[in-house]
Design an enzyme around this catalytic site. Structure first.
Site, PDB file in Angstrom:
ATOM      1  N   TYR A 184       0.841  -1.204   0.000  1.00 33.02           N
ATOM      2  CA  TYR A 184       0.000   0.000   0.000  1.00 33.02           C
ATOM      3  C   TYR A 184       0.877   1.256   0.000  1.00 33.02           C
ATOM      4  O   TYR A 184       0.657   2.184  -0.789  1.00 33.02           O
ATOM      5  CB  TYR A 184      -0.916  -0.028   1.228  1.00 33.02           C
ATOM      6  CG  TYR A 184      -1.931   1.088   1.289  1.00 33.02           C
ATOM      7  CD1 TYR A 184      -3.066   1.064   0.486  1.00 33.02           C
ATOM      8  CD2 TYR A 184      -1.766   2.161   2.171  1.00 33.02           C
ATOM      9  CE1 TYR A 184      -4.009   2.088   0.558  1.00 33.02           C
ATOM     10  CE2 TYR A 184      -2.705   3.176   2.246  1.00 33.02           C
ATOM     11  CZ  TYR A 184      -3.826   3.131   1.437  1.00 33.02           C
ATOM     12  OH  TYR A 184      -4.760   4.137   1.507  1.00 33.02           O
ATOM     13  N   LYS A 198       1.074   4.097  -2.867  1.00 35.12           N
ATOM     14  CA  LYS A 198       0.666   5.486  -2.626  1.00 35.12           C
ATOM     15  C   LYS A 198       1.829   6.468  -2.835  1.00 35.12           C
ATOM     16  O   LYS A 198       1.611   7.601  -3.261  1.00 35.12           O
ATOM     17  CB  LYS A 198       0.063   5.630  -1.223  1.00 35.12           C
ATOM     18  CG  LYS A 198      -1.279   4.905  -1.078  1.00 35.12           C
ATOM     19  CD  LYS A 198      -2.357   5.497  -2.001  1.00 35.12           C
ATOM     20  CE  LYS A 198      -3.718   4.876  -1.776  1.00 35.12           C
ATOM     21  NZ  LYS A 198      -4.775   5.463  -2.630  1.00 35.12           N
TER      22      LYS A 198
HETATM   23  N1  LIG Z   1     -10.225   5.592   4.470  1.00 36.33           N
HETATM   24  C1  LIG Z   1      -9.053   6.125   4.731  1.00 36.33           C
HETATM   25  O1  LIG Z   1      -8.717   6.366   5.893  1.00 36.33           O
HETATM   26  C2  LIG Z   1      -8.109   6.437   3.621  1.00 36.33           C
HETATM   27  C3  LIG Z   1      -6.922   7.103   3.951  1.00 36.33           C
HETATM   28  C4  LIG Z   1      -6.045   7.421   2.954  1.00 36.33           C
HETATM   29  C5  LIG Z   1      -6.334   7.118   1.644  1.00 36.33           C
HETATM   30  N2  LIG Z   1      -7.490   6.473   1.334  1.00 36.33           N
HETATM   31  C6  LIG Z   1      -7.747   6.177  -0.069  1.00 36.33           C
HETATM   32  O2  LIG Z   1      -9.008   6.688  -0.421  1.00 36.33           O
HETATM   33  C7  LIG Z   1      -9.504   5.934  -1.530  1.00 36.33           C
HETATM   34  C8  LIG Z   1     -10.950   5.530  -1.259  1.00 36.33           C
HETATM   35  O3  LIG Z   1     -10.963   4.611  -0.186  1.00 36.33           O
HETATM   36  P1  LIG Z   1     -12.146   4.544   0.878  1.00 36.33           P
HETATM   37  O4  LIG Z   1     -11.530   4.605   2.208  1.00 36.33           O
HETATM   38  O5  LIG Z   1     -13.227   5.468   0.525  1.00 36.33           O
HETATM   39  O6  LIG Z   1     -12.584   2.997   0.692  1.00 36.33           O
HETATM   40  P2  LIG Z   1     -13.841   2.320  -0.003  1.00 36.33           P
HETATM   41  O7  LIG Z   1     -15.106   2.770   0.632  1.00 36.33           O
HETATM   42  O8  LIG Z   1     -13.519   0.867   0.012  1.00 36.33           O
HETATM   43  O9  LIG Z   1     -13.828   2.862  -1.491  1.00 36.33           O
HETATM   44  C9  LIG Z   1     -13.075   2.283  -2.527  1.00 36.33           C
HETATM   45  C10 LIG Z   1     -13.816   2.499  -3.826  1.00 36.33           C
HETATM   46  O10 LIG Z   1     -13.009   2.053  -4.918  1.00 36.33           O
HETATM   47  C11 LIG Z   1     -13.751   1.112  -5.703  1.00 36.33           C
HETATM   48  N3  LIG Z   1     -12.801   0.214  -6.354  1.00 36.33           N
HETATM   49  C12 LIG Z   1     -11.881  -0.585  -5.777  1.00 36.33           C
HETATM   50  N4  LIG Z   1     -11.189  -1.248  -6.714  1.00 36.33           N
HETATM   51  C13 LIG Z   1     -11.675  -0.839  -7.917  1.00 36.33           C
HETATM   52  C14 LIG Z   1     -11.376  -1.158  -9.268  1.00 36.33           C
HETATM   53  N5  LIG Z   1     -10.436  -2.059  -9.572  1.00 36.33           N
HETATM   54  N6  LIG Z   1     -12.068  -0.538 -10.253  1.00 36.33           N
HETATM   55  C15 LIG Z   1     -13.033   0.357  -9.958  1.00 36.33           C
HETATM   56  N7  LIG Z   1     -13.355   0.706  -8.701  1.00 36.33           N
HETATM   57  C16 LIG Z   1     -12.690   0.112  -7.701  1.00 36.33           C
HETATM   58  C17 LIG Z   1     -14.686   0.457  -4.668  1.00 36.33           C
HETATM   59  O11 LIG Z   1     -15.811  -0.192  -5.213  1.00 36.33           O
HETATM   60  P3  LIG Z   1     -15.733  -1.751  -5.693  1.00 36.33           P
HETATM   61  O12 LIG Z   1     -14.911  -2.484  -4.672  1.00 36.33           O
HETATM   62  O13 LIG Z   1     -17.143  -2.192  -5.789  1.00 36.33           O
HETATM   63  O14 LIG Z   1     -15.065  -1.693  -7.036  1.00 36.33           O
HETATM   64  C18 LIG Z   1     -15.109   1.701  -3.897  1.00 36.33           C
HETATM   65  O15 LIG Z   1     -16.067   2.440  -4.632  1.00 36.33           O
HETATM   66  C19 LIG Z   1      -8.538   4.771  -1.724  1.00 36.33           C
HETATM   67  O16 LIG Z   1      -7.644   5.080  -2.772  1.00 36.33           O
HETATM   68  C20 LIG Z   1      -7.804   4.719  -0.406  1.00 36.33           C
HETATM   69  O17 LIG Z   1      -6.515   4.157  -0.533  1.00 36.33           O
HETATM   70  C21 LIG Z   1      -8.383   6.120   2.299  1.00 36.33           C
END
Ligand SMILES: NC(=O)c1ccc[n+]([C@@H]2O[C@H](COP(=O)([O-])OP(=O)(O)OC[C@H]3O[C@@H](n4cnc5c(N)ncnc54)[C@H](OP(=O)(O)O)[C@@H]3O)[C@@H](O)[C@H]2O)c1
Length: 264
Positions: free
Chosen positions: A168, A172
């Site tokens: 990860y 990133k």
């Molecule tokens: N939550 C945190 O604390 C945090 C912190 C730093 C960064 N982030 C980043 O923020 C972003 C969003 O994460 P989140 O926390 O909101 O998690 P999340 O709710 O799991 O959202 C991830 C989204 O990406 C989609 N996705 C995953 N793989 C995909 C693919 N191959 N093609 C198309 N869509 C895909 C998922 O839907 P499907 O699985 O149905 O495709 C979902 O809509 C990520 O890049 C994560 O690394 C999150």
């Protein structure tokens, strides 16, 4: 400068997304979904894309309650040919895509020495390869328009080592490097590229994967002493997408409760 009614209204209009069309890949849940609703509230027409049909359908229905033209597309962004199809379909449906958020992502938490090649490939394909092709394929369209704003989602793990999340963190760091490089490459052709670095937001990505101890450590290291709320990320995305950020490209904007500012 003394603030007047006219300077206030100029500022407000610069943050409007009226007349713009935004596509959020990974917009069916979590951070991407919150950003899609924020863009809609700011006047943009909005579409989302992700893999799971039921999640895309439910999220699209919620967006259509405010604007019936909202669309949802089922794609696996890890497949570049599906991104090409998405560009063609979205441009047919909306005429132009002015704002792209590449929000798709996943994580695997385990000791680095135990990571398998299949796990490595899955995380890198989702978090970096798919983001590369999402940005460059939509970037082609925006370069033709001579206008566009792309937002990637980095992480605290784009800035720091991240025990148990080696792939990860590598992916990133890659997203941050890609963002800066595309920004520099396209700056004189009207396309801006910026990243948001979220701190800890409890979503499907991490809520059940982080142990209680890991959550406790995260809170201890976050000066505000709490996790972020999804709506606290939305303003950063609206700003970066809007004319207010017209001279901003290649930046990584931290929304992290002070995490990266703190030395202890
Ligand atoms: N939550 C945190 O604390 C945090 C912190 C730093 C960064 N982030 C980043 O923020 C972003 C969003 O994460 P989140 O926390 O909101 O998690 P999340 O709710 O799991 O959202 C991830 C989204 O990406 C989609 N996705 C995953 N793989 C995909 C693919 N191959 N093609 C198309 N869509 C895909 C998922 O839907 P499907 O699985 O149905 O495709 C979902 O809509 C990520 O890049 C994560 O690394 C999150």
């Amino acid at each position: 400068m003394v603030e007047t009614q006219s300077t206030r209204s100029i500022s407000a209009s610069q943050l409007s997304l009226q007349g713009k069309t935004a596509l959020v890949v990974g917009g069916s849940s979590g951070i991407g979904n919150a950003i899609a609703h924020g863009f809609q509230d700011s006047g943009a027409r909005v579409a989302i894309a992700a893999r799971t049909p039921a999640k895309v359908e439910a999220a699209t229905q919620r967006l259509q309650e405010l604007d019936p033209t909202a669309r949802g597309y089922v794609i696996d962004a890890a497949r570049p040919e599906e991104i090409d199809e998405l560009v063609a379909t979205a441009v047919t449906d909306f005429g132009h895509i002015d704002i792209l958020v590449a929000c798709q992502g996943m994580t695997i938490l385990k000791p680095a020495e135990e990571v398998t090649p299949a796990e490595y490939d899955e995380v890198m394909q989702t978090n970096l390869r798919s983001v590369f092709f999402t940005c460059t394929r939509f970037g082609r369209h925006m370069l033709e328009l001579g206008n566009g704003s792309i937002i990637t989602i980095a992480s605290l793990a784009a800035h720091r080592g991240w025990p148990l999340a080696s792939i990860y963190a590598a992916s990133k760091h890659g997203v941050a490097g890609l963002t800066k490089t595309l920004a520099a490459e396209w700056a004189d052709r009207g396309v801006r590229v910026n990243a948001i670095s979220p701190g800890f937001f409890m979503t499907e990505l991490n809520q059940s994967k982080m142990s209680s101890k890991r959550k406790e450590n995260a809170l201890l290291r976050t000066p505000m002493g709490r996790f972020g709320q999804l709506d606290e990320l939305v303003g950063a995305a609206i700003y970066l997408a809007s004319p207010a950020a017209g001279f901003v490209t290649g930046t990584v904007l931290n929304v992290d409760g002070g995490y990266l500012a703190s030395g202890i």
